[in-house]
Design a protein around this motif. Sequence first.
Motif, PDB file in Angstrom:
ATOM      1  N   ALA A   1       0.939  -1.165   0.055  1.00 11.37           N
ATOM      2  CA  ALA A   1       0.043   0.053  -0.034  1.00 11.37           C
ATOM      3  C   ALA A   1       0.911   1.185   0.003  1.00 11.37           C
ATOM      4  O   ALA A   1       1.973   1.107   0.502  1.00 11.37           O
ATOM      5  CB  ALA A   1      -0.928   0.137   1.138  1.00 11.37           C
TER       6      ALA A   1
ATOM      7  N   SER B   1       3.350   1.339  -3.415  1.00 10.98           N
ATOM      8  CA  SER B   1       3.550   0.054  -2.323  1.00 10.98           C
ATOM      9  C   SER B   1       4.928   0.288  -1.400  1.00 10.98           C
ATOM     10  O   SER B   1       5.905   0.545  -2.284  1.00 10.98           O
ATOM     11  CB  SER B   1       3.798  -1.147  -3.331  1.00 10.98           C
ATOM     12  OG  SER B   1       4.059  -2.290  -2.462  1.00 10.98           O
TER      13      SER B   1
ATOM     14  N   GLU C   1       0.785   4.118   6.455  1.00 16.47           N
ATOM     15  CA  GLU C   1      -0.138   3.818   5.351  1.00 16.47           C
ATOM     16  C   GLU C   1      -0.966   5.239   5.091  1.00 16.47           C
ATOM     17  O   GLU C   1      -1.638   5.747   6.117  1.00 16.47           O
ATOM     18  CB  GLU C   1      -1.160   2.710   5.360  1.00 16.47           C
ATOM     19  CG  GLU C   1      -0.394   1.448   5.197  1.00 16.47           C
ATOM     20  CD  GLU C   1      -1.321   0.225   5.235  1.00 16.47           C
ATOM     21  OE1 GLU C   1      -2.370   0.338   4.430  1.00 16.47           O
ATOM     22  OE2 GLU C   1      -0.915  -0.726   5.809  1.00 16.47           O
TER      23      GLU C   1
ATOM     24  N   PRO D   1      -2.985   7.152   1.266  1.00 15.43           N
ATOM     25  CA  PRO D   1      -3.114   7.023   0.098  1.00 15.43           C
ATOM     26  C   PRO D   1      -2.190   7.884  -0.811  1.00 15.43           C
ATOM     27  O   PRO D   1      -1.856   7.612  -1.780  1.00 15.43           O
ATOM     28  CB  PRO D   1      -4.704   7.491  -0.230  1.00 15.43           C
ATOM     29  CG  PRO D   1      -5.244   7.048   1.251  1.00 15.43           C
ATOM     30  CD  PRO D   1      -4.197   7.565   2.263  1.00 15.43           C
TER      31      PRO D   1
END
Length: 155
Positions: A62, A84, A133, A135
């Motif tokens: 991610a 990733s 994590e 986005p």
Amino acid sequence: MSRQLLDVPFELAGRLDAARDANGSVLLETPHLRYANTRGLGLNRYGLGPFSRLKIPSLPAAPGVYALFMDDDQLQYVGRARDSLRERWGRRGYSVIDPRNRFVGGQNTNCHVNGLLTSALREGATFHLWFHEIPIPDSLELLLIAGLRPPWNLR
């Protein structure tokens, strides 16, 4: 386990190390010898190494921001993975230096980070990799670098 960096929670991926011989010495690699430099390219500023094959803890596939700590408490480097975290630290990232990346036009950041890790690991340092994590990691990475000023981040 988690830790806060500027009020952002980071999760521990685990300890990072290098491949070692039977005596515990870091195995060094010379990837430029495996590459036919037919165009006569010069080495990038970090292309000389030495380099090692890094053993990376498990990371998510991610996007996110990562933080590299030496001897548990010294932040050394902050970076981002747009696609990733696993790939950024995997075979096409920091863990194995592709011969082409040593030359001008290659990925000099991979060489820079692997080379610094290799040197410190040879001197007995220990490293842990942390991640968060997110986005779209770009602005968080910039905020952390500006606020924490890790010594291995290029300026």
